[in-house]
Design an enzyme around this catalytic site. Structure first.
Site, short mmCIF file in Angstrom:
data_model
loop_
_atom_site.label_atom_id
_atom_site.label_comp_id
_atom_site.label_asym_id
_atom_site.label_seq_id
_atom_site.Cartn_x
_atom_site.Cartn_y
_atom_site.Cartn_z
CG ASP A 168 -2.18 0.77 1.06
OD1 ASP A 168 -2.32 1.46 0.03
OD2 ASP A 168 -3.04 0.69 1.96
CD GLU A 206 -0.25 6.14 -3.17
OE1 GLU A 206 -0.82 5.10 -3.52
OE2 GLU A 206 -0.13 6.50 -1.96
CG ASP A 264 -8.35 4.31 -0.15
OD1 ASP A 264 -8.12 3.09 -0.29
OD2 ASP A 264 -7.70 5.04 0.62
#
Length: 760
Positions: A415, A418, A481
């Site tokens: 995960d 970024e 998400d």
């Protein structure tokens, strides 16, 4: 980034200089260099006190031509750079005929007339695909003194632009402003987790801007007939990639930047997670796993999200002993039930973690210019970043993951990656602006290569959120998400189709949505869509995604479509092998499969799953769906109903069906075992023949389940009212004609040839 104020003026403080003509040209082996002044040279005096651009042109591969425009070549260009494993020197051929100079790479040719005003033409098949005109090569200085290199390529009438990574804005990029800049922005904004400076069009070519930093795109949005891209640098490099079909464009682009690895076939099955901030412990896990088994829903992978670790300490890679007192034993017990195990990780180290002090002491964490560790409180209090440009830091990080693999973990959900700061200093001296986008590549590659080393070739698998150019080599990626409603379901699909047109072969999404809690209708419709995706995972944020939370019918739908996906496993694995070999994704935008049908150019609510299955998810509670079928007779594999195209179709579907249509003249292999994704697919395989025209021929490959290659193949040919099947299969097999309830012909082991009646 916009520089002009309408057609005639520049924005305040902006100064622009563009190539105007060719002052000189140098040719070499497979390469030419153009020297372009930024004003017309009428005499010797015009050569003074004015810039001269250097434009290098070459070919790294057949069908690909590179262009690099440089203002000041002496500037320091820090790393990183995108890897181009498919690049080869000397792939082009240079030819000069008077004032016309050409560089050819297969069917693609770059043509320049050095006696005319500045113009580069990219020609293939006797036509100009795109061209660089009077404002197509240059540099701009903005009001803050920043130096930007600018490129423009022309758009033709009716030309549509796609790609640039996983983007959730409108599917066709025309009219959009896009910044290639990694962001954690969810699926309902213009930001993107997976930014890829590669676009393709419906005119037979694509363009890859080879710059890992921020690339600003104006796609018919500043100059309406141009795709403009700019970088804050002294040099701009891009590659024009010829097809002529969009599939061939993707094949050439992924040959240049790297092809997707082949994920293990067990990952095709259903994944279930703990969800994110829900309460869970081993009892919860057992209740979920047992509940799925009791309800006849086969489960393949169980995923533990963030709170397998202690709060405030992500990532320290230590199980929360209060919640999971015996993790090794728990994993053994899960594996005894046939499950694989996935763990959530991220590349950050929270200050409370014991690893923080160690990482700071050893220099494993990213630092600021003053030598202090970069930290902030967003996500984890006082968190820092692992510096993957430091080999020792990478080995340290991977060592923690190796310990988890040793107790039975199979894969990792990688995960984040970024929000990478630019006010830092990297161990290897990399340019911070370039590392912002590139960090994800180092992170995911490191974890993937560890898995390949420990688990073996063909067993490595990620569930990754962020990516850039080359990230397709480390599947699988999921959409990030999203919210839990039909709009979010549609925007997720748009993002996945966009990513597939950017060179990524495999894609998934959170079934039911992540944020919020879906209604039973949303959950059931999303479950259909999710189990007709390359990879399928039930996952939420603050609420569980076990199907019984959404009613008994949700259980039935989850069971039915899980069993269907298992039966489709040989078909899906063959599509996965194609993605691995060619870069063509498993989930394909309609324009990718039907580029000659203009009606497919804007379709983003349906897709092709592999070569032969059209999927149109239902985005309404009441079951109304509108979709387009290309030419021919298409057969719904769930109902047997047929639709003849080309035309638009409106239908109504309950929760147990949806438009899942087999292509005309297709043969879909259905495995005999619906209880697991991996089985002996060739044994008892059922070949379903759909709308097979007189004279039609098809070869059906049943793939191996343990990697590349095939187990058996069948060849089918129809002549009149007979269909002939030949095979080298030593196993029993079946042929079904006319939909799911059509005639079934069973053949014992060793039947190498059969001629059967075909209903007319």
């Amino acid at each position: 980034m916009k520089f002009t104020d309408g057609y005639w003026l520049m924005r305040p403080g902006v100064t622009a200089r563009y190539a105007t003509e060719v002052a000189d040209v140098r040719t070499g082996e497979g390469r030419l260099t153009l020297f372009a002044p930024v004003r017309h040279v009428r005499g010797r005096g015009d050569t003074l006190n004015s810039p001269l651009l250097t434009v290098e042109c070459w070919s790294p591969a057949e069908g690909v031509i590179g262009v690099r425009a440089t203002h000041h070549a002496g500037s320091v260009r820090g790393g990183p750079e995108f890897g181009l494993p498919g690049a080869e020197e000397g792939s082009g051929k240079v030819r000069r005929d008077g004032d016309v100079v050409e560089l050819s790479a297969g069917e693609l040719t770059l043509r320049v007339d050095v006696a005319e005003p500045w113009r580069l033409e990219f020609v293939a098949g006797g036509r100009v695909l795109t061209s660089v005109g009077e404002r197509g090569t240059g540099f701009v200085t903005d009001g803050e003194g920043r130096h930007h290199m600018v490129g423009q390529l022309s758009l033709g009438v009716g030309e549509l632009v796609y790609g640039l990574g996983e983007r959730f804005t409108p599917f066709v990029r025309n009219g959009q402003v896009v910044d290639i800049w990694q962001a954690d922005g969810g699926t309902s904004s213009e930001q993107a987790y997976k930014n890829v400076p590669f676009h393709l069009t419906n005119r037979g070519y694509g363009v890859f801007v080879n710059h890992p930093g921020k690339v600003g795109y104006e796609i018919g949005s500043e100059s309406v007939g141009q795709v403009q891209f700019s970088v804050e640098d002294q040099s701009l490099e891009y590659f024009v990639v010829h097809g002529p079909t969009p599939k061939q464009v993707l094949e050439r682009y992924t040959a240049l930047t790297g092809r997707p690895a082949l994920p293990p076939a067990w990952a095709l099955g259903l994944w279930l997670t703990t969800s994110f901030t829900t309460d869970y412990d081993e009892a919860t896990v057992n209740r979920f796993v047992g509940g799925m088994a009791e309800r006849g829903i086969p489960l393949s992978v169980f995923h533990f999200d963030c709170f397998w670790m202690r709060g405030y300490q992500w990532s320290d890679f230590r199980w929360d002993e209060e919640t999971f007192p015996d993790p090794a034993g728990m994993l053994v017990r899960l594996k005894e039930q046939g499950l694989r195990v996935c763990l959530w990780i991220n590349p950050y180290i929270a200050q409370k973690s014991e690893l923080f002090a160690e990482g700071m002491r050893e220099g494993y964490l990213v630092r600021r210019a003053d030598g202090s560790v970069w930290q902030w409180d967003l996500w984890q209090p006082g968190m820092a970043l692992v510096d993957f440009t430091n080999p020792a830091a990478t080995a340290w990080y991977l060592g923690k993951l190796r310990d988890l693999l040793d107790i039975g973990v199979d894969c990792f959900k990688t995960d984040f990656g970024e929000r990478i700061p630019t006010d830092v200093v990297w161990h290897d001296g990399s340019d911070p602006e370039r590392m912002h986008n590139y960090y994800t590549q180092l992170y995911n590659r490191s974890v993937f290569e560890l898995l390949r080393e420990v688990r073996g070739e063909g067993e490595a698998l990620l569930f990754a959120r962020s990516a850039t150019v080359g990230g397709q080599q480390f599947p699988v990626h999921w959409g990030g998400d999203c919210e839990s409603h039909f709009n979010a379901m549609a925007e997720s699909l748009r993002g996945g189709l966009s990513l597939g047109l950017s060179g990524f072969g495999f894609w998934s999404h959170d079934i039911g949505g992540f944020e919020g809690t879906p209604t039973p209708a949303v959950f059931k419709r999303w479950t259909q869509f999710g189990l007709l995706s390359s990879h399928s995972r039930l996952h939420g944020s603050k609420s569980y995604r076990v199907p019984w939370k959404f009613g008994e019918e949700a259980v039935e739908v989850t069971r039915e479509f899980t069993l269907l996906k298992h039966r489709l496993a040989p078909y899906l694995q063959r599509a996965a092998q194609q993605a691995h070999a060619t870069g063509v994704p498993v989930m394909r935008a309609m324009v990718l499969e039907f580029p000659d049908d203009p009606a497919t150019g804007t379709l983003d609510r349906q897709y092709m799953l592999g070569d032969d299955l059209l999927v149109a998810p239902v985005f309404t509670e009441e079951g109304a769906v509108e979709y387009y079928v290309p030419e021919g007779t298409w057969t719904n594999v769930l109902t047997g109903d047929q639709v003849t195209g080309p035309r638009w179709v409106r239908e109504q579907h309950g929760f147990h069906t949806l438009p899942l249509l087999a292509r005309p003249d297709s043969v879909i292999p259905f495995g005999a075992d619906d209880q697991r994704p991996v089985s002996a697919w060739a044994e008892g395989v059922e070949l379903r023949v759909h709308a097979f025209a007189d004279g039609a021929e098809r070869t059906v490959v049943i793939p191996r389940s343990d990697g590349p290659g095939e187990a058996v193949r069948f060849h089918l040919r129809r002549t009149g009212d007979r269909i002939r099947v030949t095979t080298g299969s030593p196993y029993p097999w079946q042929l079904r004609v006319g939909g799911p309830d059509g005639g079934l012909y069973v053949h014992p082991a060793g039947t190498s040839e059969a001629e059967l009646p075909y209903p007319v």
